[in-house]
Design an enzyme around this catalytic site. Structure first.
Site, short mmCIF file in Angstrom:
data_model
loop_
_atom_site.label_atom_id
_atom_site.label_comp_id
_atom_site.label_asym_id
_atom_site.label_seq_id
_atom_site.Cartn_x
_atom_site.Cartn_y
_atom_site.Cartn_z
CB ALA A 86 -0.92 0.00 1.22
N GLY A 129 -0.17 -5.57 0.50
CA GLY A 129 -1.33 -5.63 -0.39
C GLY A 129 -0.99 -6.18 -1.76
CD GLU A 132 -3.14 -8.37 2.34
OE1 GLU A 132 -3.72 -8.73 3.37
OE2 GLU A 132 -2.93 -7.16 2.06
CD GLU A 152 0.60 -6.26 5.36
OE1 GLU A 152 0.02 -6.23 4.26
OE2 GLU A 152 1.38 -7.19 5.69
#
Length: 278
Positions: A86, A129, A132, A152
């Protein structure tokens, strides 16, 4: 609906006529029935932003109803990053309402449930992300220099776009817990041993390998592919007996299709089947 079983080409730089708009953060291209979404922020290591997520969603909307697109490949611009995670500059502004809205998680759920096959071509680092997103795809192929992980907890948060759930289903609970709690980063070779990616290839062979893999899928019966995706995905979320029931019902539906008759006839005639998705 007719599905064209056209073999995709290694050159995937042909713009899709179904997407006349220009995008700010991604490239959306179609060639040989395969749509390719390239996260195009190389100066930011292809970091995810709200704009990136919104633009991916718009492309998926268009391609879901486009008979000229039969599969989707995700990759990143440049050679260093697939998606580095992110955009940390936006993380500082995330709050309770944004967390509850779960924009990224919802998009990745949609990718996982997308009716057309999806493949992530990891051309570099895939963090947070980015990994993911890759895990929400049906298949993951990595370049030899790729690195991936869910770091994270280093930022005081957790993988909140499906990472806590999908990683354990792919590599097992023990390895997922260790990776998330320690923020461990895997090499491509380690990821392949873990089962997180299915294939590792030299960087120059990544997109041709991705195109060839999708091309093989598109020679199969499109209804069978769609139902197989559905049964495998839903079966993984339930007990084996229920999963077997889903399998039986899906197979029974396929027995009634023209594609089943064509597949069996083509096999007996020793010719290539011409599936029409009905």
């Amino acid at each position: 609906m007719t599905h064209q079983q056209t073999q995709p080409q290694a050159d995937i730089a042909v713009s899709s006529e179904s997407l006349p708009e220009a995008f700010e953060t991604i490239l959306a291209e179609v060639s040989g029935a395969v749509g390719t979404i390239t996260i195009n922020r190389p100066d930011k290591r292809n970091a995810l932003s709200r704009t990136v997520l919104a633009e991916i969603g718009r492309v998926l909307d268009a391609w879901e109803e486009d008979d000229d697109v039969s599969a989707v490949i995700f990759t990143g611009a440049g050679e260093k990053a697939f998606i580095a995670g992110a955009d940390i500059s936006q993380l500082a502004h995330y709050d309770l309402p944004y967390g509850l809205a779960a924009h990224m998680q919802r998009l990745y759920d949609r990718i996982q449930d997308y009716p057309k096959p999806t493949l992530a071509a990891l051309n570099g680092v895939a963090m947070g992300g980015g990994l993911e997103l890759a895990m929400s795809c049906d298949i993951r192929i990595a370049a030899e220099h790729a690195r991936m992980g869910l770091p994270e907890t280093t930022l005081g948060v957790l993988p909140g776009a499906g990472g806590t759930q999908r990683l354990s289903r792919l590599v097992g609970t023990g390895r997922a817990v260790e990776m998330i709690l320690t923020s461990r980063i895997l090499t491509a070779a380690e990821a392949e041993r873990y089962g997180l990616v299915t294939t590792v290839v030299p960087a120059a062979e990544l997109l041709p390998t991705a195109a060839a893999t999708v091309g093989t899928i598109l020679t199969k019966g499109p209804l069978a592919i769609r139902l197989a995706k559905m049964v495998i995905g839903q079966g993984a979320e339930t007990d084996q007996r229920t999963g077997l029931l889903l399998e039986r019902l899906a197979q029974t539906l396929l027995y009634t299709t023209e594609d089943k008759a064509e597949g069996a006839t083509a096999f007996l005639d020793k010719r290539t089947p011409e599936f029409r998705g009905r």
